[in-house]
Design a protein around this motif. Sequence first.
Motif, PDB file in Angstrom:
ATOM      1  N   THR A   1      -3.977   1.718   5.166  1.00 53.45           N
ATOM      2  CA  THR A   1      -4.724   0.504   4.855  1.00 53.45           C
ATOM      3  C   THR A   1      -5.370   0.700   3.490  1.00 53.45           C
ATOM      4  O   THR A   1      -5.984   1.743   3.238  1.00 53.45           O
ATOM      5  CB  THR A   1      -5.814   0.235   5.916  1.00 53.45           C
ATOM      6  N   GLY A   2      -5.200  -0.275   2.641  1.00 54.10           N
ATOM      7  CA  GLY A   2      -5.806  -0.181   1.309  1.00 54.10           C
ATOM      8  C   GLY A   2      -5.310   0.983   0.484  1.00 54.10           C
ATOM      9  O   GLY A   2      -6.051   1.560  -0.320  1.00 54.10           O
TER      10      GLY A   2
ATOM     11  N   ARG B   1      -4.446   3.935   1.554  1.00 51.40           N
ATOM     12  CA  ARG B   1      -4.896   5.242   2.060  1.00 51.40           C
ATOM     13  C   ARG B   1      -4.417   5.447   3.489  1.00 51.40           C
ATOM     14  O   ARG B   1      -4.595   4.578   4.352  1.00 51.40           O
ATOM     15  CB  ARG B   1      -6.424   5.297   2.009  1.00 51.40           C
TER      16      ARG B   1
END
Length: 69
Positions: free
Chosen positions: A60-61, A63
């Motif tokens: 997510t994002g 990472r």
Amino acid sequence: MAQRSHAMPTFHIELFEGRTLEQKRQFVEAITQATCESLGVEPNSVDIILTDVKRENWATGGRLWSDAE
């Protein structure tokens, strides 16, 4: 296989691995009940496919979740 009279709702659900078998049982029972109530279908027409995903295979994002541990 028995013929189904209603359109079959099928849910594909991905979640982090680690849930117990009992948690999964309760989860699919709740989803099935909610689906039957909201769509007016019979329980045997609801298919649910659970996929356990390792945290190292989910990001997510930008990472990986495994890096957040």
